[in-house]
Design a protein around this motif. Sequence first.
Motif, short mmCIF file in Angstrom:
data_model
loop_
_atom_site.label_atom_id
_atom_site.label_comp_id
_atom_site.label_asym_id
_atom_site.label_seq_id
_atom_site.Cartn_x
_atom_site.Cartn_y
_atom_site.Cartn_z
N LEU A 1 -41.18 13.06 -183.11
CA LEU A 1 -40.42 14.13 -182.47
C LEU A 1 -39.96 13.77 -181.06
N LYS A 2 -40.81 13.12 -180.29
CA LYS A 2 -40.45 12.76 -178.91
C LYS A 2 -39.25 11.80 -178.89
N THR A 3 -39.30 10.77 -179.74
CA THR A 3 -38.19 9.81 -179.81
C THR A 3 -36.92 10.48 -180.32
N MET A 4 -37.07 11.32 -181.33
CA MET A 4 -35.91 11.99 -181.90
C MET A 4 -35.27 12.94 -180.89
N MET A 5 -36.08 13.68 -180.15
CA MET A 5 -35.54 14.61 -179.15
C MET A 5 -34.84 13.87 -178.02
#
Length: 120
Positions: A85-89
Amino acid sequence: MQRLIIADGSDIVRKVGKRILSELNFDVLEAPSARDALRACQTELPQVMIIDAGLEGAIDLITNVRAMPEGKEVKIYYCVVEADLKTMMAGKRAGASDFLQKPFDRKILTKIFSDNPIAA
């Protein structure tokens, strides 16, 4: 013919992607670095980009492409190894249009790029 840039540090990923996407009638350029991809975009902006999240400078590349005239029209796939999620956001905030999970193969690329209006 749609122009597509694959920005990925892996020679194998770029070559496999190029072979598959060329068969789907894309004019595919390979970029081993974010700097090379940005240089190619400054020469001629592609309609589609596949940018590896692990590529040094990937977020800056997306941001710089989006800042170019017509840069908002480019369909940018941010390529992630896992649904982190962190990378995608971070990719989404920078301006990524969508995500592509690695490793990808012929079936995945054909489904995404054959069903997509950009490939028409």
